[in-house]
Design a protein around this motif. Structure first.
Motif, mmCIF file in Angstrom:
data_model
loop_
_atom_site.group_PDB
_atom_site.id
_atom_site.type_symbol
_atom_site.label_atom_id
_atom_site.label_comp_id
_atom_site.label_asym_id
_atom_site.label_seq_id
_atom_site.Cartn_x
_atom_site.Cartn_y
_atom_site.Cartn_z
ATOM 1 N N ASP A 58 0.817 -1.215 0.000
ATOM 2 C CA ASP A 58 0.000 0.000 0.000
ATOM 3 C C ASP A 58 0.853 1.269 0.000
ATOM 4 O OD1 ASP A 58 1.066 -0.386 2.494
ATOM 5 O OD2 ASP A 58 -0.785 0.068 3.602
ATOM 6 N N VAL A 59 2.078 1.186 -0.519
ATOM 7 C CA VAL A 59 2.978 2.340 -0.561
ATOM 8 C C VAL A 59 2.314 3.511 -1.291
ATOM 9 C CG1 VAL A 59 4.084 1.566 -2.708
ATOM 10 C CG2 VAL A 59 5.317 3.108 -1.162
ATOM 11 N N VAL A 60 2.656 4.724 -0.843
ATOM 12 C CA VAL A 60 2.130 5.945 -1.467
ATOM 13 C C VAL A 60 3.302 6.807 -1.931
ATOM 14 C CG1 VAL A 60 0.778 8.044 -1.152
ATOM 15 C CG2 VAL A 60 0.056 5.925 -0.046
ATOM 16 N N LEU A 61 3.250 7.219 -3.201
ATOM 17 C CA LEU A 61 4.260 8.112 -3.766
ATOM 18 C C LEU A 61 3.663 9.508 -3.887
ATOM 19 C CD1 LEU A 61 6.873 8.903 -5.340
ATOM 20 C CD2 LEU A 61 5.744 8.043 -7.406
ATOM 21 N N VAL A 62 4.337 10.500 -3.298
ATOM 22 C CA VAL A 62 3.895 11.889 -3.367
ATOM 23 C C VAL A 62 5.010 12.713 -3.992
ATOM 24 C CG1 VAL A 62 3.011 13.881 -2.099
ATOM 25 C CG2 VAL A 62 2.542 11.566 -1.262
ATOM 26 N N GLY A 63 4.693 13.409 -5.069
ATOM 27 C CA GLY A 63 5.676 14.255 -5.739
ATOM 28 C C GLY A 63 5.284 15.712 -5.645
ATOM 29 N N ASP A 64 6.269 16.574 -5.443
ATOM 30 C CA ASP A 64 6.024 18.015 -5.329
ATOM 31 C C ASP A 64 6.879 18.749 -6.358
ATOM 32 O OD1 ASP A 64 5.974 20.711 -4.702
ATOM 33 O OD2 ASP A 64 6.117 20.416 -2.544
ATOM 34 N N GLY A 65 6.219 19.144 -7.451
ATOM 35 C CA GLY A 65 6.911 19.938 -8.468
ATOM 36 C C GLY A 65 6.484 21.385 -8.457
ATOM 37 N N SER B 189 -0.976 5.513 -5.240
ATOM 38 C CA SER B 189 -1.052 4.467 -4.213
ATOM 39 C C SER B 189 -0.938 3.080 -4.829
ATOM 40 C CB SER B 189 -2.380 4.582 -3.448
ATOM 41 O OG SER B 189 -2.513 5.851 -2.849
ATOM 42 N N GLY B 190 -0.239 2.203 -4.113
ATOM 43 C CA GLY B 190 -0.102 0.818 -4.550
ATOM 44 C C GLY B 190 1.248 0.557 -5.186
ATOM 45 N N ALA B 191 1.874 -0.556 -4.780
ATOM 46 C CA ALA B 191 3.228 -0.866 -5.241
ATOM 47 C C ALA B 191 3.319 -0.987 -6.757
ATOM 48 C CB ALA B 191 3.712 -2.157 -4.577
ATOM 49 N N GLU B 192 2.386 -1.669 -7.381
ATOM 50 C CA GLU B 192 2.471 -1.872 -8.827
ATOM 51 C C GLU B 192 2.340 -0.553 -9.584
ATOM 52 O OE1 GLU B 192 -0.224 -4.858 -10.130
ATOM 53 O OE2 GLU B 192 0.742 -6.475 -8.991
ATOM 54 N N LYS B 193 1.449 0.323 -9.139
ATOM 55 C CA LYS B 193 1.300 1.625 -9.789
ATOM 56 C C LYS B 193 2.558 2.483 -9.608
ATOM 57 C CE LYS B 193 -3.734 1.995 -9.452
ATOM 58 N NZ LYS B 193 -4.870 2.780 -8.880
ATOM 59 N N VAL B 194 3.140 2.412 -8.423
ATOM 60 C CA VAL B 194 4.359 3.190 -8.157
ATOM 61 C C VAL B 194 5.506 2.685 -9.018
ATOM 62 C CG1 VAL B 194 6.121 3.695 -6.419
ATOM 63 C CG2 VAL B 194 3.697 3.878 -5.825
ATOM 64 N N VAL B 195 5.635 1.373 -9.136
ATOM 65 C CA VAL B 195 6.705 0.799 -9.965
ATOM 66 C C VAL B 195 6.531 1.214 -11.425
ATOM 67 C CG1 VAL B 195 7.615 -1.360 -10.898
ATOM 68 C CG2 VAL B 195 7.189 -1.146 -8.444
ATOM 69 N N ARG B 196 5.307 1.150 -11.929
ATOM 70 C CA ARG B 196 5.060 1.571 -13.314
ATOM 71 C C ARG B 196 5.393 3.047 -13.503
ATOM 72 N NH1 ARG B 196 0.304 -1.669 -13.003
ATOM 73 N NH2 ARG B 196 -0.988 0.198 -12.690
ATOM 74 N N MET B 197 5.062 3.842 -12.490
ATOM 75 C CA MET B 197 5.361 5.272 -12.553
ATOM 76 C C MET B 197 6.860 5.505 -12.626
ATOM 77 S SD MET B 197 4.232 8.437 -12.407
ATOM 78 C CE MET B 197 4.778 10.080 -11.915
ATOM 79 N N PHE B 198 7.623 4.802 -11.801
ATOM 80 C CA PHE B 198 9.070 4.975 -11.773
ATOM 81 C C PHE B 198 9.717 4.555 -13.086
ATOM 82 C CE2 PHE B 198 9.276 5.607 -7.143
ATOM 83 C CZ PHE B 198 10.267 6.567 -7.107
ATOM 84 N N PHE B 199 9.443 3.332 -13.507
ATOM 85 C CA PHE B 199 10.103 2.832 -14.706
ATOM 86 C C PHE B 199 9.609 3.534 -15.965
ATOM 87 C CE2 PHE B 199 10.981 -1.345 -12.316
ATOM 88 C CZ PHE B 199 12.207 -0.858 -11.889
#
Length: 297
Positions: A200-207, A219-229
């Motif tokens: 249930d990891v949450v990625l928050v970005g501040d631009g 939210s969610g590990a798979e979504k965060v991984v897709r976002m990163f790669f």
């Protein structure tokens, strides 16, 4: 008059690091905290210090009042802010990390939780829970009765406890999770990244509307991984990450072709990353060249 001003200056300078820490924890903005200190100083030099019984407490009181005023005006700025708003990251010295209470109180994870409090609740929580200031002193600082302050403190504590990590994580555990995260990203190790991220990891970005960042938390590990790669595939240039200490906790200083791109801070629970906080707004990256001294005393 000159002697009195010199004495006032000496007193203010002696407590400056404490006053900055109070203002920063209340505001989450280094620039605004500096403005508050300037305003507090202008009020302090007009005070007849000889009639002040506890000068430290009086200075904290002035700083609290100015911080509350600034916090209320900042609310309008945050409402108009593009995307999520994260606190300013501060490069900190090793002694901040060694003070467990201080490092926890300025951690990115807790600072984000404090953003969910109303201004008065945040002031009371910071003064009582972080700096252990008495209810009577807090009441004098915010213009409420000690009984009212006690109720606000209880409500704020319950709110924060429901959202903060269940236990304080050691620096070594945070550093290990951050290292595993960095290796997985650099080697494009999909499974390695999934292993270090909580489901249930949450990625928050501040631009801040200046640099590209997700306009909403992911939210969610798979979504965060897709976002990163997916994001890494679009980067034109060379990204590098260097471990550093930000807000008393391990973080990654990210550079693009040698220039600072942002700071990645994390929140760890049970050896896995539950929160990723990436600050890219250039206006918030001005405190990464030299260490900011912080103290609870």
């Amino acid at each position: 008059m000159s002697h009195a001003t010199d004495s006032a200056t000496d007193t203010f300078v002696a407590h400056r690091n404490l006053l900055f820490t109070v203002a920063y924890e209340m505001l989450g903005s280094a620039a605004d905290a500096e403005d508050v200190l300037q305003e507090s100083w202008l009020r302090w030099i007009k005070v007849d210090a000889e009639h002040v019984r506890d000068q430290r407490a009086y200075l904290v009181r002035i700083t609290t009042r100015q911080s509350l005023n600034r916090l209320r005006t900042m609310k309008r700025r945050k409402e108009a802010y593009v995307g999520p708003w994260l606190p300013d990251p501060l490069l900190t010295a090793p002694d901040v990390a060694e003070d467990v209470e201080l490092a926890e109180s300025v951690s990115m994870g807790l600072m984000i939780v404090l953003e969910t409090l109303a201004p008065t609740e945040r002031a009371v929580f910071v003064l009582r829970e972080v700096f252990d200031i008495s209810y009577d002193e807090i009441a004098a600082a915010i213009g409420k009765s000690p009984g009212a302050v006690h109720q606000i403190a209880r409500r704020a504590r319950q709110h924060v406890d429901a959202r903060r990590p269940r236990q304080v994580v050691s620096q070594s555990e945070t550093r290990a999770a951050l290292g595993a995260f960095q290796r997985a990203v650099e080697t494009r190790d999909l499974q390695g990244l999934l292993d270090v991220l909580a489901p249930d990891v949450v990625l928050v970005g501040d631009g801040g509307g200046v640099k590209q960042a997700a306009l909403r938390p992911i939210s969610g590990a798979e979504k965060v991984v897709r976002m990163f790669f997916g994001g890494l595939a679009k980067v034109e240039g060379t990204l590098t990450g260097k471990p550093t200490m930000v807000n008393g906790n391990p973080a990654l200083l990210v550079r693009l072709d040698g220039e600072i791109d942002g700071i990645m801070a994390i929140r760890v629970e049970d050896a896995r990353i539950t929160g990723l906080y990436y600050v890219r707004n250039p206006q918030k990256l001005t405190r990464l060249e030299s260490e900011t001294p912080l103290t609870l005393r």
